[in-house]
Design a protein around this motif. Structure first.
Motif, short mmCIF file in Angstrom:
data_model
loop_
_atom_site.label_atom_id
_atom_site.label_comp_id
_atom_site.label_asym_id
_atom_site.label_seq_id
_atom_site.Cartn_x
_atom_site.Cartn_y
_atom_site.Cartn_z
N MET B 1 0.84 -1.20 0.00
CA MET B 1 0.00 0.00 0.00
C MET B 1 0.87 1.25 0.00
SD MET B 1 -1.11 0.54 4.00
CE MET B 1 0.14 0.72 5.28
N LYS B 2 0.24 2.38 -0.28
CA LYS B 2 0.94 3.67 -0.21
C LYS B 2 0.78 4.26 1.20
CE LYS B 2 1.99 4.49 -4.64
NZ LYS B 2 3.39 4.11 -4.95
N ALA B 3 1.82 4.92 1.68
CA ALA B 3 1.74 5.54 3.00
C ALA B 3 2.73 6.70 3.05
CB ALA B 3 2.07 4.53 4.10
N LEU B 4 2.43 7.70 3.90
CA LEU B 4 3.37 8.80 4.09
C LEU B 4 4.34 8.41 5.20
CD1 LEU B 4 1.17 12.01 3.75
CD2 LEU B 4 2.23 10.56 1.99
N VAL B 5 5.61 8.34 4.84
CA VAL B 5 6.63 7.79 5.73
C VAL B 5 7.63 8.88 6.12
CG1 VAL B 5 8.47 6.08 5.93
CG2 VAL B 5 6.36 5.51 4.71
N TRP B 6 7.93 8.93 7.43
CA TRP B 6 8.92 9.88 7.96
C TRP B 6 10.32 9.37 7.69
CZ3 TRP B 6 12.85 10.37 11.63
CH2 TRP B 6 13.06 11.63 12.19
N HIS B 7 11.16 10.19 7.07
CA HIS B 7 12.54 9.78 6.81
C HIS B 7 13.56 10.65 7.52
CE1 HIS B 7 12.09 6.59 3.74
NE2 HIS B 7 10.93 7.19 3.52
N GLY B 8 13.10 11.72 8.15
CA GLY B 8 14.02 12.63 8.82
C GLY B 8 13.42 14.01 8.83
N LYS B 9 14.20 14.97 9.35
CA LYS B 9 13.70 16.34 9.43
C LYS B 9 13.29 16.85 8.05
CE LYS B 9 16.77 19.62 10.21
NZ LYS B 9 16.74 20.46 9.01
N GLU B 10 12.07 17.34 7.95
CA GLU B 10 11.51 17.89 6.72
C GLU B 10 11.62 16.93 5.55
OE1 GLU B 10 14.01 21.57 7.14
OE2 GLU B 10 12.11 22.56 6.70
N ILE B 12 9.37 13.84 4.40
CA ILE B 12 8.30 12.85 4.43
C ILE B 12 8.05 12.42 2.99
CG2 ILE B 12 5.80 12.60 4.79
CD1 ILE B 12 6.23 14.29 7.36
N ARG B 13 7.96 11.12 2.78
CA ARG B 13 7.80 10.62 1.41
C ARG B 13 6.60 9.71 1.31
NH1 ARG B 13 14.05 8.48 1.07
NH2 ARG B 13 14.97 10.37 1.96
N CYS B 14 6.04 9.64 0.11
CA CYS B 14 4.95 8.71 -0.13
C CYS B 14 5.58 7.42 -0.64
CB CYS B 14 3.97 9.29 -1.13
SG CYS B 14 2.53 8.24 -1.38
N ASP B 15 5.77 6.45 0.25
CA ASP B 15 6.43 5.19 -0.08
C ASP B 15 5.41 4.08 -0.31
OD1 ASP B 15 8.87 6.41 0.32
OD2 ASP B 15 9.17 5.59 2.33
N THR B 16 5.87 3.03 -0.98
CA THR B 16 5.08 1.80 -1.02
C THR B 16 5.56 0.90 0.12
OG1 THR B 16 5.00 1.99 -3.40
CG2 THR B 16 4.36 -0.13 -2.46
N VAL B 17 4.63 0.48 0.98
CA VAL B 17 4.99 -0.36 2.12
C VAL B 17 4.13 -1.61 2.12
CG1 VAL B 17 5.64 1.67 3.49
CG2 VAL B 17 3.35 0.74 3.69
N THR B 18 4.52 -2.58 2.93
CA THR B 18 3.71 -3.80 3.02
C THR B 18 2.38 -3.49 3.72
OG1 THR B 18 4.87 -4.32 5.07
CG2 THR B 18 5.67 -5.40 3.08
N ASP B 19 1.34 -4.21 3.38
CA ASP B 19 0.04 -3.98 4.01
C ASP B 19 0.10 -4.40 5.47
OD1 ASP B 19 -0.91 -3.08 1.64
OD2 ASP B 19 -2.03 -4.89 1.13
#
Ligand SMILES: [Zn+2]
Ligand SMILES: [Zn+2]
Lengths: 180, 391
Positions: B1-10, B12-19
């Motif tokens: 699924m798609k999700a907004l993922v925190w990668h560090g200060k400022e 945030i990315r829309c990554d594909t992650v496992t359900d």
């Protein structure tokens, strides 16, 4: 594809399969590099000022170098923070101070004036990078006088604000009546 | 699924992650139909609150449809139910839950050893909000696992659009609790610092709870216009003195009730030296929060008054005027929101047309545009007040 961050995931929580694009721009990376550079240089100036003055033939100015070290560290921390733009402008100003201090040591009788010239060249190069990064990371907040949409019709009370006020007064009146 | 993922200060990315999967019999999986970006997400975006790890999924304002339930959920929730997910995860059985103190549930923080260390005692698990509160994946995603789902949900009827219901997850009960814990009397003036989404909800809540006068303080014209529409008298702190105006509007007595809807990232302004000092100390990490609003509230509040703090603070604040606080006999009431304590009443008020919280939405975009919207919301570009994301 391997994603480092998956290592710390709690078992069963979603793991990254494919990373999406980052909105970090090259100028953000440049600012970051300059921030760390600033801290590195600051640490050297603060803990080994003698090394610096000896290299430049400017012995006796250790306190000044130490002060500059503190300045570099603070500017570096700021450049790595959310206020990176302010940090970068602080660095541009600091570059000016560095250059002025170096010029004051560029006297005919300084045997290390070759090193000073080299250092000046370096400061010039870094200053250009600082300036470019500062220009490119301008905050994108709209200026204070920018035209803004206003929302005078968004009351949030489908039956109107007067009805909301009256209903509240009614409830309050009932509550007071109940108390006495 | 798609999700907004925190990668560090400022970052945030829309990554594909496992359900997400059912991990515990009391879990349920929700197919998200709407979610929102909250002001407190910006503290995480700025990395001001410790305890985020790269790979954490953001989001704690979420609603959707139940697509899977664990064997332990009983009949309290079933496939196909439409639910709003409260941002505080609750067990419904512990002593605190039984008292209605849901945001300090003693069961649901799965990393309670961290919270025990940081705060002395654990608080409830929260969605998408650092590992201090459980490190639970958040709801800015296509699917969300809801732990303790038999208790952690607000069932909502069909036939009402998502936009009217979504904010039952956080900002509406948060604004409501902020006003409710002020014990508003019909003669009270309630002053509210910050006209962001929670501030807007607090304004309407104070009106609905019968305040005589509501005063709202901010510096953004669009937010002030929205506050005025909600029935508040407004103060633009960039153009006028907050202290003077509040004195004027209360005949020199000061507001009886003060609400801080700003929190730890108080506006930094050269004309307010304490804000500059706080920001500098925060940067070198000798102070974690910038409590300018708290200081101002303690100073202006009418003696015997109440200070209500829904705004988020993370650690330590310096130079709080305890002398004034004590001598004026003020009370401070604060806390993360006990969402489920209020939602039955608030849902009824929405159904009866007393209030429609969707007024606050200024931007609705697909989930994939979430990362950009974090920046737009943070920079207050395009007169942005509240962003709703559609997976
Ligand atoms: Zn929130
Ligand atoms: Zn509980």
């Amino acid at each position: 594809m391997f994603h480092f961050s998956n290592i710390v995931r709690t078992k069963g929580d979603p793991k990254i399969v494919e990373g999406g694009p980052s909105l970090k721009r090259p100028e953000d990376q440049l600012a970051r590099a300059l921030g760390w550079f600033s801290i590195g240089l600051g640490v050297v100036e603060f803990f080994a000022p003698r090394r610096v003055t000896e290299t430049l033939g400017m012995e006796g100015h250790e306190t000044l170098v130490r002060t500059f070290g503190v300045r570099e560290i603070l500017a570096g921390i700021m450049t790595l923070s959310v206020e990176k733009n302010a940090g970068l402008w602080a660095r541009v100003g600091g570059d000016g101070l560095d250059a002025a201090a170096l010029l004051s040591g560029l006297t005919a009788d300084n045997p290390k004036k070759g090193n000073i010239a080299l250092a000046l060249l370096m400061v010039g190069g870094i200053a250009m990078l600082d300036y470019r990064a500062a220009q490119d990371t301008k905050p994108q907040r709209p200026p204070r006088d920018a035209r803004r949409k206003l929302y005078p019709n968004r009351s949030g009370y489908p039956k109107g604000i007067e009805s909301a006020r009256t209903a509240a007064k009614q409830i309050a009146a009932n509550a007071t009546a109940g108390r006495t | 699924m798609k999700a907004l993922v925190w990668h560090g200060k400022e970052d945030i990315r829309c990554d594909t992650v496992t359900d997400p999967e059912i991990q515990d019999p009391r879990d349920a999986i929700i197919k998200v139909t709407s979610c929102a970006i909250c002001g407190s997400d910006l503290h995480l975006f700025h990395n001001y609150i410790p305890g985020m790890l790269p790979g954490d999924i953001m989001g704690h304002e979420t609603m959707g449809e139940v697509v899977e339930v664990g064997s332990g959920v009983d009949r309290k929730l079933k496939k196909g139910d439409r639910v709003v997910v409260p941002f505080t995860i609750i067990c419904g059985e512990c002593d605190q839950c039984k008292r209605g103190n849901f945001s300090v549930c003693e069961t649901t923080n799965r990393k309670r050893h961290l919270a025990d260390k940081a705060f002395g005692h654990t608080t409830a698990g929260l969605f998408g909000y650092t590992h201090l509160t459980g490190g639970y994946p958040g709801g800015q995603a296509e699917y969300l696992r809801v732990p303790f789902a038999d208790a952690t949900h607000i069932k909502v009827p069909d036939g009402i659009p998502d936009e009217k219901l979504l904010f039952l997850s956080d900002i509406f009960p948060t604004g409501w609790q902020a006003a409710a814990q002020c014990d508003i009397e019909p003669t009270d003036t309630v002053a509210i610092w910050g006209c962001g989404p929670v501030g807007q909800m607090a304004i309407r809540s104070a009106i609905l709870l019968g305040a005589n006068q509501v005063i709202a303080i901010d510096c953004l014209p669009e937010r002030l216009s929205m506050a005025e529409a909600g029935g508040a008298t407004t103060i633009n702190f960039e153009n006028e003195s907050v202290l003077e105006r509040l004195e004027e509007l209360t005949d020199g007595r000061g507001p009886e009730k003060c609400i801080d809807c700003v929190g730890m990232e108080s506006h930094v302004m050269a004309s307010l030296p304490d804000t500059l000092l706080d920001r500098a100390k925060q940067m070198v990490m000798v102070e974690s929060d910038r409590p300018h609003v708290l200081r101002e509230m303690i100073y202006v509040c009418r003696p015997g008054g109440i200070i209500s703090v829904p705004g988020v603070y993370s650690g330590f604040s310096d130079m709080l005027p305890m002398g004034a606080f004590m001598n004026k006999g003020l009370q401070m009431r604060t806390g993360q929101t006990h969402v489920n304590r209020w939602t039955d009443d608030l849902l009824r008020r929405i159904e009866e047309g007393e209030i429609d919280p969707s007024f606050v939405i200024t931007h609705t975009v697909p989930l994939s545009q979430g990362p950009e919207m974090y920046q737009v919301f943070r920079d207050k570009r395009d007169s942005c007040v509240k962003v709703v994301l559609k997976p």
